[in-house]
Design a protein around this motif. Sequence first.
Motif, PDB file in Angstrom:
ATOM      1  N   ALA A 129      42.511  43.840  29.087  1.00 17.50           N
ATOM      2  CA  ALA A 129      42.393  43.817  27.629  1.00 17.50           C
ATOM      3  C   ALA A 129      42.987  42.559  27.018  1.00 17.50           C
ATOM      4  CB  ALA A 129      43.071  45.051  27.032  1.00 17.50           C
ATOM      5  N   THR A 130      43.923  41.920  27.703  1.00 18.56           N
ATOM      6  CA  THR A 130      44.505  40.689  27.167  1.00 18.56           C
ATOM      7  C   THR A 130      43.510  39.536  27.198  1.00 18.56           C
ATOM      8  OG1 THR A 130      45.358  39.851  29.284  1.00 18.56           O
ATOM      9  CG2 THR A 130      46.771  41.379  28.050  1.00 18.56           C
ATOM     10  N   GLY A 131      42.536  39.606  28.099  1.00 19.38           N
ATOM     11  CA  GLY A 131      41.585  38.517  28.278  1.00 19.38           C
ATOM     12  C   GLY A 131      42.082  37.418  29.188  1.00 19.38           C
ATOM     13  N   HIS A 132      43.352  37.506  29.610  1.00 18.47           N
ATOM     14  CA  HIS A 132      43.922  36.473  30.488  1.00 18.47           C
ATOM     15  C   HIS A 132      45.015  37.082  31.381  1.00 18.47           C
ATOM     16  CE1 HIS A 132      46.377  36.475  26.793  1.00 18.47           C
ATOM     17  NE2 HIS A 132      47.395  36.298  27.609  1.00 18.47           N
ATOM     18  N   GLY A 133      44.734  38.233  31.964  1.00 16.79           N
ATOM     19  CA  GLY A 133      45.738  38.917  32.768  1.00 16.79           C
ATOM     20  C   GLY A 133      45.962  38.250  34.121  1.00 16.79           C
ATOM     21  N   THR A 134      47.152  38.482  34.662  1.00 16.32           N
ATOM     22  CA  THR A 134      47.507  37.960  35.979  1.00 16.32           C
ATOM     23  C   THR A 134      48.177  39.058  36.802  1.00 16.32           C
ATOM     24  OG1 THR A 134      47.819  35.677  35.228  1.00 16.32           O
ATOM     25  CG2 THR A 134      48.943  36.308  37.252  1.00 16.32           C
ATOM     26  N   ASN A 164      44.960  42.506  48.043  1.00 13.52           N
ATOM     27  CA  ASN A 164      45.009  41.373  47.123  1.00 13.52           C
ATOM     28  C   ASN A 164      43.697  40.590  47.121  1.00 13.52           C
ATOM     29  OD1 ASN A 164      47.268  40.110  45.467  1.00 13.52           O
ATOM     30  ND2 ASN A 164      46.485  38.308  46.509  1.00 13.52           N
ATOM     31  N   ASP A 165      43.147  40.340  48.307  1.00  8.73           N
ATOM     32  CA  ASP A 165      41.905  39.572  48.402  1.00  8.73           C
ATOM     33  C   ASP A 165      40.733  40.322  47.775  1.00  8.73           C
ATOM     34  OD1 ASP A 165      43.132  37.443  49.629  1.00  8.73           O
ATOM     35  OD2 ASP A 165      42.521  37.999  51.654  1.00  8.73           O
ATOM     36  N   ALA A 166      40.661  41.632  48.014  1.00  7.88           N
ATOM     37  CA  ALA A 166      39.581  42.425  47.412  1.00  7.88           C
ATOM     38  C   ALA A 166      39.738  42.464  45.890  1.00  7.88           C
ATOM     39  CB  ALA A 166      39.585  43.842  47.991  1.00  7.88           C
ATOM     40  N   LEU A 167      40.978  42.608  45.430  1.00 11.27           N
ATOM     41  CA  LEU A 167      41.234  42.660  43.993  1.00 11.27           C
ATOM     42  C   LEU A 167      40.797  41.373  43.311  1.00 11.27           C
ATOM     43  CD1 LEU A 167      42.635  44.327  41.703  1.00 11.27           C
ATOM     44  CD2 LEU A 167      44.718  43.044  42.238  1.00 11.27           C
ATOM     45  N   ARG A 168      41.041  40.246  43.943  1.00  9.87           N
ATOM     46  CA  ARG A 168      40.643  38.957  43.350  1.00  9.87           C
ATOM     47  C   ARG A 168      39.125  38.902  43.149  1.00  9.87           C
ATOM     48  NH1 ARG A 168      42.377  36.116  47.037  1.00  9.87           N
ATOM     49  NH2 ARG A 168      44.497  35.902  46.250  1.00  9.87           N
ATOM     50  N   LEU A 169      38.383  39.376  44.126  1.00 13.02           N
ATOM     51  CA  LEU A 169      36.924  39.388  44.021  1.00 13.02           C
ATOM     52  C   LEU A 169      36.456  40.324  42.916  1.00 13.02           C
ATOM     53  CD1 LEU A 169      36.075  39.557  47.834  1.00 13.02           C
ATOM     54  CD2 LEU A 169      35.791  37.569  46.338  1.00 13.02           C
ATOM     55  N   GLU A 170      37.108  41.455  42.797  1.00 15.50           N
ATOM     56  CA  GLU A 170      36.694  42.472  41.837  1.00 15.50           C
ATOM     57  C   GLU A 170      37.060  42.123  40.397  1.00 15.50           C
ATOM     58  OE1 GLU A 170      37.320  46.071  45.124  1.00 15.50           O
ATOM     59  OE2 GLU A 170      38.720  45.831  43.451  1.00 15.50           O
ATOM     60  N   GLU A 171      38.161  41.404  40.206  1.00 15.97           N
ATOM     61  CA  GLU A 171      38.674  41.204  38.848  1.00 15.97           C
ATOM     62  C   GLU A 171      38.338  39.857  38.239  1.00 15.97           C
ATOM     63  OE1 GLU A 171      39.995  43.524  36.869  1.00 15.97           O
ATOM     64  OE2 GLU A 171      39.457  44.870  38.526  1.00 15.97           O
ATOM     65  N   ALA A 172      37.720  38.960  39.001  1.00 16.39           N
ATOM     66  CA  ALA A 172      37.377  37.651  38.429  1.00 16.39           C
ATOM     67  C   ALA A 172      36.494  37.800  37.203  1.00 16.39           C
ATOM     68  CB  ALA A 172      36.696  36.777  39.487  1.00 16.39           C
ATOM     69  N   GLU A 173      35.567  38.747  37.224  1.00 18.01           N
ATOM     70  CA  GLU A 173      34.663  38.925  36.095  1.00 18.01           C
ATOM     71  C   GLU A 173      35.388  39.408  34.835  1.00 18.01           C
ATOM     72  OE1 GLU A 173      32.426  43.045  36.580  1.00 18.01           O
ATOM     73  OE2 GLU A 173      32.596  41.994  38.500  1.00 18.01           O
ATOM     74  N   ALA A 225      53.334  29.579  39.279  1.00 12.18           N
ATOM     75  CA  ALA A 225      51.998  30.153  39.467  1.00 12.18           C
ATOM     76  C   ALA A 225      51.538  30.931  38.244  1.00 12.18           C
ATOM     77  CB  ALA A 225      51.984  31.039  40.700  1.00 12.18           C
ATOM     78  N   VAL A 226      52.419  31.716  37.642  1.00 10.01           N
ATOM     79  CA  VAL A 226      51.994  32.547  36.511  1.00 10.01           C
ATOM     80  C   VAL A 226      51.982  31.781  35.200  1.00 10.01           C
ATOM     81  CG1 VAL A 226      52.776  34.659  37.633  1.00 10.01           C
ATOM     82  CG2 VAL A 226      54.320  33.480  36.055  1.00 10.01           C
ATOM     83  N   GLN A 227      52.612  30.588  35.175  1.00 14.98           N
ATOM     84  CA  GLN A 227      52.614  29.788  33.956  1.00 14.98           C
ATOM     85  C   GLN A 227      51.646  28.606  34.006  1.00 14.98           C
ATOM     86  OE1 GLN A 227      56.924  30.370  31.970  1.00 14.98           O
ATOM     87  NE2 GLN A 227      57.023  29.313  33.934  1.00 14.98           N
ATOM     88  N   ALA A 228      50.958  28.439  35.122  1.00 15.07           N
ATOM     89  CA  ALA A 228      49.901  27.431  35.182  1.00 15.07           C
ATOM     90  C   ALA A 228      48.783  27.816  34.215  1.00 15.07           C
ATOM     91  CB  ALA A 228      49.354  27.327  36.601  1.00 15.07           C
ATOM     92  N   PRO A 229      48.000  26.856  33.732  1.00 16.15           N
ATOM     93  CA  PRO A 229      46.855  27.203  32.880  1.00 16.15           C
ATOM     94  C   PRO A 229      46.024  28.298  33.540  1.00 16.15           C
ATOM     95  CG  PRO A 229      47.128  24.832  32.987  1.00 16.15           C
ATOM     96  CD  PRO A 229      48.089  25.398  33.981  1.00 16.15           C
ATOM     97  N   HIS A 230      45.511  29.217  32.741  1.00 15.79           N
ATOM     98  CA  HIS A 230      44.946  30.436  33.325  1.00 15.79           C
ATOM     99  C   HIS A 230      43.756  30.183  34.246  1.00 15.79           C
ATOM    100  CE1 HIS A 230      44.573  34.757  33.683  1.00 15.79           C
ATOM    101  NE2 HIS A 230      43.271  34.608  33.548  1.00 15.79           N
ATOM    102  N   HIS A 231      43.032  29.081  34.027  1.00 23.81           N
ATOM    103  CA  HIS A 231      41.892  28.817  34.901  1.00 23.81           C
ATOM    104  C   HIS A 231      42.339  28.339  36.282  1.00 23.81           C
ATOM    105  CE1 HIS A 231      42.799  24.749  33.496  1.00 23.81           C
ATOM    106  NE2 HIS A 231      42.107  24.289  34.521  1.00 23.81           N
ATOM    107  N   VAL A 232      43.630  28.051  36.441  1.00 24.75           N
ATOM    108  CA  VAL A 232      44.171  27.596  37.729  1.00 24.75           C
ATOM    109  C   VAL A 232      44.724  28.805  38.474  1.00 24.75           C
ATOM    110  CG1 VAL A 232      45.897  26.149  38.860  1.00 24.75           C
ATOM    111  CG2 VAL A 232      44.761  25.345  36.770  1.00 24.75           C
ATOM    112  N   ASN A 233      44.160  29.072  39.637  1.00 23.44           N
ATOM    113  CA  ASN A 233      44.581  30.236  40.418  1.00 23.44           C
ATOM    114  C   ASN A 233      45.115  29.780  41.768  1.00 23.44           C
ATOM    115  OD1 ASN A 233      45.034  32.732  41.499  1.00 23.44           O
ATOM    116  ND2 ASN A 233      42.885  33.352  41.589  1.00 23.44           N
TER     117      ASN A 233
END
Length: 256
Positions: A129-134, A164-173, A225-233
């Motif tokens: 809901a935040t639009g930029h969660g980590t 973690n790897d599966a979550l990354r694939l599922e939550e990118a959208e 890592a959590v304070q990098a610009p959000h597009h940087v993962n």
Amino acid sequence: MTSANTTVPRSALVTGASTGIGEATVRRLRADGWTVFAVARREDRLAALAEETGAVALTADIAEDDDVARLLAIVGETGGIDTLVNVAGGARGADRVAEASVEDWEWMFRVNVLGTLKLTRAFLPMLRATGHGTVLNVTSTAGHVAYEGGAGYNAAKFGQAALNDALRLEEAEHNVRVIEVAPGLVQTEEFALRRLGDADAAAKVYQGVESPLLAEDVADLIAYAVQAPHHVNLAHVTIRPVAQPAAHKLLRGPLG
């Protein structure tokens, strides 16, 4: 290590906050101006940390459904979070498979895998809901390379890394950034002691190692890592001391 701070107020829930990497992460994020919910099972240590840092102390067992539901309600009522840092976990025993303790294995899966699962599942709608969660999960190099006497911890951390790897694939959208930080040898107050159950045995883990990592070193990386610009993962980050060039190689004695 510098971080790319944004002007948007940031808020995080950090588990395992009563000691080690979790405690150091709470301190670091509070120093950077974050609102931090510090979660662990030991109320006395959390209370002291909250008094010192201004974090919000929440006593809970993240593998218990009722505790997770209570955390979600409290955090939701007090403004929510945009970042979840799963540090809670641990190892028990150093048995080989032939002598493995099923009780120890079950405990390791409960705290490392199921705890991460239950808390992440509960907070994902809020993070989306935040639009930029980590979501940042602290795993271990034990989740990448197996070793004798480590099968139970290896299996639990491999499982957490796979989650973690599966979550990354599922939550990118949903624009939820998913990060894995995998430390090697870190000298913390309790990790080796809890695993081996004996102060002398725990001390030998670090004996002769000139400069093992400290909890603060890992917390610095987490903060970056959590304070990098959000597009940087920083999707997979391994952090080891120089004295440990690989999981199977640890130098004891002076370097250089």
